[in-house]
Design a protein around this motif. Structure first.
Motif, PDB file in Angstrom:
ATOM      1  N   SER A 137       0.837  -1.206   0.000  1.00 15.52           N
ATOM      2  CA  SER A 137       0.000   0.000   0.000  1.00 15.52           C
ATOM      3  C   SER A 137       0.864   1.245   0.000  1.00 15.52           C
ATOM      4  N   THR A 139       0.259   5.695   0.330  1.00 12.87           N
ATOM      5  CA  THR A 139      -0.612   6.854   0.453  1.00 12.87           C
ATOM      6  C   THR A 139       0.110   8.067  -0.114  1.00 12.87           C
ATOM      7  N   SER A 160      -3.661  -1.579  -3.126  1.00 17.37           N
ATOM      8  CA  SER A 160      -4.441  -0.337  -3.100  1.00 17.37           C
ATOM      9  C   SER A 160      -3.526   0.866  -3.145  1.00 17.37           C
ATOM     10  N   ASN A 162      -4.066   5.305  -2.832  1.00 19.78           N
ATOM     11  CA  ASN A 162      -4.948   6.457  -2.712  1.00 19.78           C
ATOM     12  C   ASN A 162      -4.375   7.604  -3.533  1.00 19.78           C
ATOM     13  N   LEU A 181      -3.547  -5.187  -7.842  1.00 19.01           N
ATOM     14  CA  LEU A 181      -4.296  -3.929  -7.810  1.00 19.01           C
ATOM     15  C   LEU A 181      -5.712  -4.161  -8.331  1.00 19.01           C
ATOM     16  N   ASN A 183      -8.735  -1.933  -7.438  1.00 12.34           N
ATOM     17  CA  ASN A 183      -9.616  -0.762  -7.578  1.00 12.34           C
ATOM     18  C   ASN A 183      -8.798   0.518  -7.704  1.00 12.34           C
ATOM     19  N   ILE A 184      -9.250   1.397  -8.574  1.00 11.67           N
ATOM     20  CA  ILE A 184      -8.584   2.682  -8.787  1.00 11.67           C
ATOM     21  C   ILE A 184      -9.641   3.776  -8.876  1.00 11.67           C
TER      22      ILE A 184
END
Length: 210
Positions: A137, A139, A160, A162, A181, A183-184
């Motif tokens: 992950s 961010t 994921s 963000n 991966l 979802n986008i």
């Protein structure tokens, strides 16, 4: 241990010092040159003073024993390949003043599992986190506008990410072969998605464009 009078560590200063296990930089050091500690395969820890502003290209590349590092609040620039192939690097704390992550900066850091970019980072260079096979992950701060070519290519554990609302550019192959991966969601500011940006993302089931 470097004394308080040292301000500059030159290019290749400790390159290939394979027995060097630790180093403490004095508070006066502001500049670490290109490849300064490259190939120091026993270097397990380093303490950077708060005065360091510049870490050069490949400065800690191939330091295969380096497990963690904290960049001080004054660091504004980390060069291309600065921690590339640091295969034991599991955690890193980035200074809030950092604006630019250089090309290939963390390429091949196979133990790095997660990373949070400070709010000051605007640019992620080409291949910056490519081949980080444990990276699950990330961010991105709200200020990131540019994700370079191949920035997260071949990160098969990345499930994921963000995207901040400020991201405008996603480069060629930026997330190619990120096979976990799923979802986008891209914000309203995204204007360009490069060739093969999400190629071979075999688990990608949902994408939302702003």
């Amino acid at each position: 241990t470097l004394g308080e009078s040292v301000t500059h560590i030159g290019n290749c200063a400790f390159h290939g010092c394979t027995c060097l296990a630790s180093i403490t930089l004095g508070e006066s050091v502001t500049h670490i040159g290109d490849s300064a500690f490259e190939g120091c395969t026993s270097l397990a820890s380093i303490t950077l003073g708060e005065s360091v502003t510049h870490i050069g290209t490949g400065a800690f590349a191939r330091c295969t024993s380096l497990g963690s590092i904290t960049l001080g609040e004054s660091v504004t620039h980390i060069g291309a390949g600065v921690f590339s192939d640091c295969t034991s690097l599991a955690s890193i704390t980035l200074g809030e003043s950092l604006t630019h992550v250089g090309g290939g900066a963390f390429r091949g850091c196979t133990s790095l599992a997660s990373i949070t970019l400070g709010e000051s980072v605007t640019h992620i260079g080409d291949g910056a986190f490519s081949e980080c096979t444990s990276l699950a992950s990330i961010t991105l701060g709200e200020s990131v506008t540019h994700i370079g070519a191949g920035a997260f290519q071949d990160c098969p554990s990345l499930a994921s990410i963000n995207f901040g609302e400020s991201v405008t550019h996603i480069g060629t192959g930026a997330f190619a072969r990120c096979t976990s991966l799923a979802n986008i969601t891209l914000g309203e500011s995204a204007t360009q998605i490069g060739n093969c940006a999400f190629a071979h993302c075999s688990s990608l089931a949902n994408i939302t464009l702003g």
